[in-house]
Design a protein around this motif. Structure first.
Motif, short mmCIF file in Angstrom:
data_model
loop_
_atom_site.label_atom_id
_atom_site.label_comp_id
_atom_site.label_asym_id
_atom_site.label_seq_id
_atom_site.Cartn_x
_atom_site.Cartn_y
_atom_site.Cartn_z
N ASN A 108 -20.04 -20.57 7.43
CA ASN A 108 -18.61 -20.80 7.29
C ASN A 108 -18.22 -22.22 7.70
O ASN A 108 -17.10 -22.46 8.14
CB ASN A 108 -17.79 -19.78 8.09
N LYS A 109 -19.15 -23.15 7.51
CA LYS A 109 -18.89 -24.55 7.85
C LYS A 109 -18.74 -25.38 6.57
O LYS A 109 -19.31 -25.06 5.54
CB LYS A 109 -20.03 -25.11 8.70
N LEU A 110 -17.99 -26.45 6.71
CA LEU A 110 -17.78 -27.36 5.58
C LEU A 110 -19.06 -28.12 5.28
O LEU A 110 -19.66 -28.73 6.16
CB LEU A 110 -16.66 -28.36 5.92
N VAL A 111 -19.48 -28.09 4.02
CA VAL A 111 -20.68 -28.83 3.62
C VAL A 111 -20.36 -29.91 2.60
O VAL A 111 -21.20 -30.73 2.25
CB VAL A 111 -21.76 -27.88 3.04
N GLY A 112 -19.13 -29.90 2.10
CA GLY A 112 -18.76 -30.92 1.13
C GLY A 112 -17.36 -30.66 0.58
O GLY A 112 -16.65 -29.76 1.02
N ALA A 113 -17.00 -31.49 -0.37
CA ALA A 113 -15.70 -31.34 -1.02
C ALA A 113 -15.78 -32.00 -2.38
O ALA A 113 -16.57 -32.94 -2.60
CB ALA A 113 -14.58 -31.96 -0.19
N GLU A 114 -14.97 -31.52 -3.31
CA GLU A 114 -14.89 -32.11 -4.64
C GLU A 114 -13.55 -32.81 -4.80
O GLU A 114 -12.50 -32.24 -4.53
CB GLU A 114 -15.03 -31.03 -5.72
N ALA A 115 -13.60 -34.09 -5.21
CA ALA A 115 -12.39 -34.86 -5.42
C ALA A 115 -11.80 -34.50 -6.78
O ALA A 115 -12.47 -34.59 -7.81
CB ALA A 115 -12.70 -36.36 -5.36
N LEU A 116 -10.53 -34.09 -6.79
CA LEU A 116 -9.85 -33.69 -8.02
C LEU A 116 -8.66 -34.62 -8.24
O LEU A 116 -7.78 -34.74 -7.38
CB LEU A 116 -9.38 -32.24 -7.91
N SER A 117 -8.64 -35.27 -9.37
CA SER A 117 -7.61 -36.26 -9.65
C SER A 117 -6.29 -35.60 -10.01
O SER A 117 -6.24 -34.65 -10.79
CB SER A 117 -8.06 -37.17 -10.80
N ARG A 118 -5.21 -36.12 -9.42
CA ARG A 118 -3.86 -35.64 -9.71
C ARG A 118 -2.95 -36.85 -9.94
O ARG A 118 -3.18 -37.93 -9.40
CB ARG A 118 -3.31 -34.80 -8.54
N TRP A 119 -1.93 -36.64 -10.73
CA TRP A 119 -0.98 -37.70 -11.07
C TRP A 119 0.37 -37.38 -10.42
O TRP A 119 0.97 -36.35 -10.71
CB TRP A 119 -0.87 -37.79 -12.58
N ILE A 120 0.83 -38.27 -9.54
CA ILE A 120 2.13 -38.11 -8.91
C ILE A 120 3.16 -38.86 -9.76
O ILE A 120 3.30 -40.08 -9.68
CB ILE A 120 2.14 -38.64 -7.47
N ASP A 121 3.86 -38.13 -10.61
CA ASP A 121 4.86 -38.72 -11.48
C ASP A 121 6.23 -38.67 -10.80
O ASP A 121 6.41 -37.99 -9.79
CB ASP A 121 4.89 -37.96 -12.81
N ASP A 122 7.19 -39.36 -11.40
CA ASP A 122 8.55 -39.35 -10.83
C ASP A 122 9.14 -37.95 -10.79
O ASP A 122 9.98 -37.64 -9.94
CB ASP A 122 9.46 -40.27 -11.64
N ASP A 123 8.70 -37.10 -11.73
CA ASP A 123 9.23 -35.73 -11.80
C ASP A 123 8.38 -34.72 -11.02
O ASP A 123 8.66 -33.53 -11.04
CB ASP A 123 9.32 -35.27 -13.26
N GLY A 124 7.34 -35.21 -10.34
CA GLY A 124 6.52 -34.31 -9.55
C GLY A 124 5.04 -34.43 -9.88
O GLY A 124 4.59 -35.42 -10.48
N LEU A 125 4.27 -33.41 -9.50
CA LEU A 125 2.82 -33.43 -9.68
C LEU A 125 2.44 -33.04 -11.10
O LEU A 125 2.88 -32.02 -11.62
CB LEU A 125 2.18 -32.45 -8.69
N VAL A 126 1.62 -33.87 -11.72
CA VAL A 126 1.11 -33.59 -13.06
C VAL A 126 -0.31 -33.04 -12.93
O VAL A 126 -1.20 -33.74 -12.45
CB VAL A 126 1.10 -34.86 -13.94
#
Length: 242
Positions: A108-126
């Motif tokens: 139950n320990k952290l072994v890694g992470a995956e980077a997921l791209s998100r776009w912060i637009d003026d109207d919110g999260l894309v």
């Protein structure tokens, strides 16, 4: 006569053999209709754009019918907006990484992470399903992937300096087939050395589609692996591996 019977049977056999070689054809009719109210007071070019968008939506599916209605038009207008603003989002640092943790189920320990791209637009999260395919069709996916990779290196540096992760925790970034075909090892090496992070903390994820074109990028992947960066297959068994 006996000879006639043999000739007739030979003709039957030849017919049956030829029929087995003829592949069956399947025709699928796809219909596009339009709400008549939406054809009023618009020019022909706009109407054609709407039909083309409807066609692009239906041609890759098994659906046989689609209607050009207000909902579809709103979706088309939104996609047009994203197409015209994505370059600005890249230039103005509006792309950010969200990190999906990878846990060891035994400890139950952290072994890694995956980077997921998100776009912060003026109207919110894309979300990515709204702009990744646009990035791929416009050629901007290379920049999107490199931005996400560089931000993941920044995160690794911050976490190591804060003693929040050790050398065993890897943060991975997704590289599309288009990116890998245009990427050079020197670019990867330069970014890793720029942030002075250990390659043991760095991983890249490739899709099964990339593996199917391995000959085109085998030299690049070999250099990346020799550099100490791990390579993982993303969404394994979702496509070609079956």
């Amino acid at each position: 006569t006996k000879d006639d019977a043999l000739d007739f049977q030979a003709a039957i056999n030849f017919r049956d053999e030829m029929m087995m070689k003829i592949a069956p054809y399947e025709f699928r009719v796809k219909a596009i209709t339009v709400d008549i109210e939406l054809t009023k007071d618009i020019d022909v070019s706009t109407l054609i754009k709407r039909f083309n968008y409807a066609y692009s939506k239906i041609k890759t599916t098994k659906d046989t019918y689609i209607e050009v209605n207000q909902l579809l038009i709103d979706e088309m207008d939104q996609e047009t907006y994203y197409q015209s603003h994505l370059q600005g989002a890249i230039d103005n640092n509006k792309l950010v990484n969200y990190y999906q943790p990878k846990m060891d189920p035994k400890t139950n320990k952290l072994v890694g992470a995956e980077a997921l791209s998100r776009w912060i637009d003026d109207d919110g999260l894309v979300p990515p399903d709204k702009f990744i395919h646009i990035a791929e069709t416009t050629g901007l996916i290379y920049d999107v992937d490199l931005v996400a990779f560089e931000k993941s290196l920044q995160m690794i540096k911050q976490l190591r300096e804060a003693n929040m992760i050790d050398e065993k925790v890897r943060i991975s970034s997704n590289f599309s087939p288009i990116t890998l075909k245009n990427l050079t090892f020197d670019t990867i090496k330069h970014l890793v050395e720029k942030y002075k992070v250990s390659t043991s903390n760095v991983s890249i994820e490739i899709t099964e589609t990339v593996v199917m074109e391995f000959d085109l990028i085998s030299d690049l992947l070999s250099k990346i692996a020799d550099f100490g960066i791990s390579i993982e297959i993303d969404d394994f068994s979702a496509g070609n591996s079956s």
